[in-house]
Enzyme design. Structure first.
Site, PDB file in Angstrom:
ATOM      1  N   ALA A   1      42.946  37.710  38.056  1.00  0.00           N
ATOM      2  CA  ALA A   1      41.554  38.056  38.348  1.00  0.00           C
ATOM      3  C   ALA A   1      41.023  39.185  37.473  1.00  0.00           C
ATOM      4  O   ALA A   1      39.867  39.152  37.034  1.00  0.00           O
ATOM      5  CB  ALA A   1      41.409  38.443  39.826  1.00  0.00           C
ATOM      6  N   HIS A   2      41.839  40.195  37.214  1.00  0.00           N
ATOM      7  CA  HIS A   2      41.300  41.385  36.538  1.00  0.00           C
ATOM      8  C   HIS A   2      41.022  41.168  35.062  1.00  0.00           C
ATOM      9  O   HIS A   2      40.437  42.026  34.405  1.00  0.00           O
ATOM     10  CB  HIS A   2      42.213  42.600  36.764  1.00  0.00           C
ATOM     11  CG  HIS A   2      43.479  42.602  35.962  1.00  0.00           C
ATOM     12  ND1 HIS A   2      43.667  43.433  34.883  1.00  0.00           N
ATOM     13  CD2 HIS A   2      44.625  41.911  36.109  1.00  0.00           C
ATOM     14  CE1 HIS A   2      44.890  43.240  34.388  1.00  0.00           C
ATOM     15  NE2 HIS A   2      45.487  42.328  35.124  1.00  0.00           N
TER      16      HIS A   2
ATOM     17  N   CYS B   1      51.587  46.000  29.100  1.00  0.00           N
ATOM     18  CA  CYS B   1      52.836  45.962  29.858  1.00  0.00           C
ATOM     19  C   CYS B   1      54.018  46.437  29.025  1.00  0.00           C
ATOM     20  O   CYS B   1      55.102  46.661  29.549  1.00  0.00           O
ATOM     21  CB  CYS B   1      53.100  44.544  30.364  1.00  0.00           C
ATOM     22  SG  CYS B   1      51.866  43.985  31.557  1.00  0.00           S
TER      23      CYS B   1
END
Length: 388
Positions: free
Chosen positions: A202-203, A327
């Protein structure tokens, strides 16, 4: 000082329309979607609507084939766990992943070695595109699963997923695509692409963090990564994040509605940044395919300048960019994506990823083009690394 945000591939700001829905749901949408009373039924209804909205965005005919998760990493992990947990049902023990996958795919695949699987990395060419000759050779192993991301988060290269999926199916493999960076930026069609699994977050589409989805085609192997509840038809336990899921659905509808206008806005800005840097900074390299790419991403290598140093100088000027995947930002190792495309460690270390979004302006790009060249010139004067 005004901040210029050019790190949309790491995360995007929440759209104001999504913020409004999220605020209302956090205040009023307190019902547990698994409860039978009115508040619970209302929450369940909004989750159904969100599932339908997301299915429309990625062209899934049956919305129930979508499972809501906490994000792309959980979705990717679930795919590999499903293969591991169902290994006795198939003799296949080989798994193919591209050499430029997101770390959560790379590490999920590595874990399967303890279950007796063999992991093979599909090489890419200098543009980050799958080496089709090597891919064809690896498919002769009759792999159990093939996992290839649709759009790379660092260099923006877009793969021909429809063709790659078809080839995998001909070899008897299931096909998974991490579509986190593709959804909302280019048209994504799960059915036409022939996907068995697809991961979404979603982000990345101006929705809230902590919400994602996994598409699981009916009939393919599946095993719950999180057990202990009946939610998602027993496929993913845990109380529904109803506000987040509802907001995700709104973000999906906006992304579908704005897909063409998004490209029309970000692509000229991305190209202006690319051309401006090429014309003002000598001896640079543009990474990734310049024919097949998501329209918001530009990866540039600056020989003779170290990437972290560039970022620190840019940050002091109010410019926020990245050296690669968020990440992996704590790693001192060069980007595995850039190394896979043939860049040496020194050149890979001197690379910056600019990822634009729907709130990026031409004035912001002008500001970057004015201030970045002097930074590179300054850093090169003090560098002990020769220009390569």
């Amino acid at each position: 000082m005004k901040r210029i945000y050019l790190d949309y591939n790491a995360t995007a700001p929440v759209d104001k329309r999504v913020q409004e829905v999220l605020a209302v749901e956090l205040r009023d949408g307190y019902g547990n979607a698994s409860s039978l009373h009115e508040a619970g039924r209302l929450a369940a209804k909004k989750i159904r609507e969100a599932r339908e909205r997301l299915a429309s965005l990625v062209k899934i005919k049956n919305p129930d084939e979508l499972i809501f998760t906490s994000g792309g990493s959980e979705s990717n992990n679930t795919v590999f766990w499903s293969i591991a947990a169902n290994k006795e049902k198939s003799p296949g023990r080989d798994i193919l992943i591209s050499a430029i996958e997101h770390p959560c795919v790379l590490e999920s695949a590595e874990r399967l070695k303890s279950f007796g699987f063999k992991i093979h990395k599909i090489p890419v060419d200098g543009q980050g595109l799958i080496d089709m000759e090597e891919y064809s050779k690896l498919l002769k192993l009759k792999p159990r699963l093939v996992s290839i991301m649709a759009a790379n988060n660092e260099i923006g290269t877009v793969q021909d997923i429809k063709k790659l999926s078809s080839m995998a199916h001909e070899a008897g493999a299931y096909f998974h695509s991490d579509c986190v960076q593709a959804v909302g930026k280019i048209p994504v069609d799960a059915g036409d692409w022939g996907l068995d699994y697809m991961s979404i977050s979603a982000h990345k589409i101006y929705g809230p963090k902590g919400v994602g989805a996994l598409y699981v085609k009916k009939g393919v192997p599946f095993a719950s990564l999180i057990a202990g509840g009946h939610q998602e038809n027993g496929r993913r336990a845990g109380t529904y994040n109803s506000p987040g899921i509802t907001a995700f659905g709104v973000a999906a509808s906006i992304a579908e509605e704005e897909l063409e206008s998004y490209r029309a806005h970000v692509l000229p800005l991305r190209n202006k940044l690319r051309d401006g840097l090429v014309n003002s900074v000598p001896n640079i390299r543009i990474n990734g395919s310049q024919d097949f790419f998501i329209p918001n991403t530009l990866s540039v290598s600056f020989p003779g300048a170290e990437g972290e140093a560039i970022l620190l100088h840019l940050d002091l000027l109010g410019i926020e960019a990245s050296t690669g995947s968020a990440c992996a930002s704590g790693s001192l190792e060069p980007s595995h994506v850039l190394v896979a495309t043939g860049l040496g460690p020194e050149l890979a270390h001197g690379s910056i990823r600019f990822s634009l979004g729907k709130y990026t302006t031409e004035e912001e790009i002008d500001y970057v083009l004015k201030n970045l060249p002097p930074v590179i010139e300054k850093l090169r004067k003090f560098s002990t690394v020769g220009l390569v």
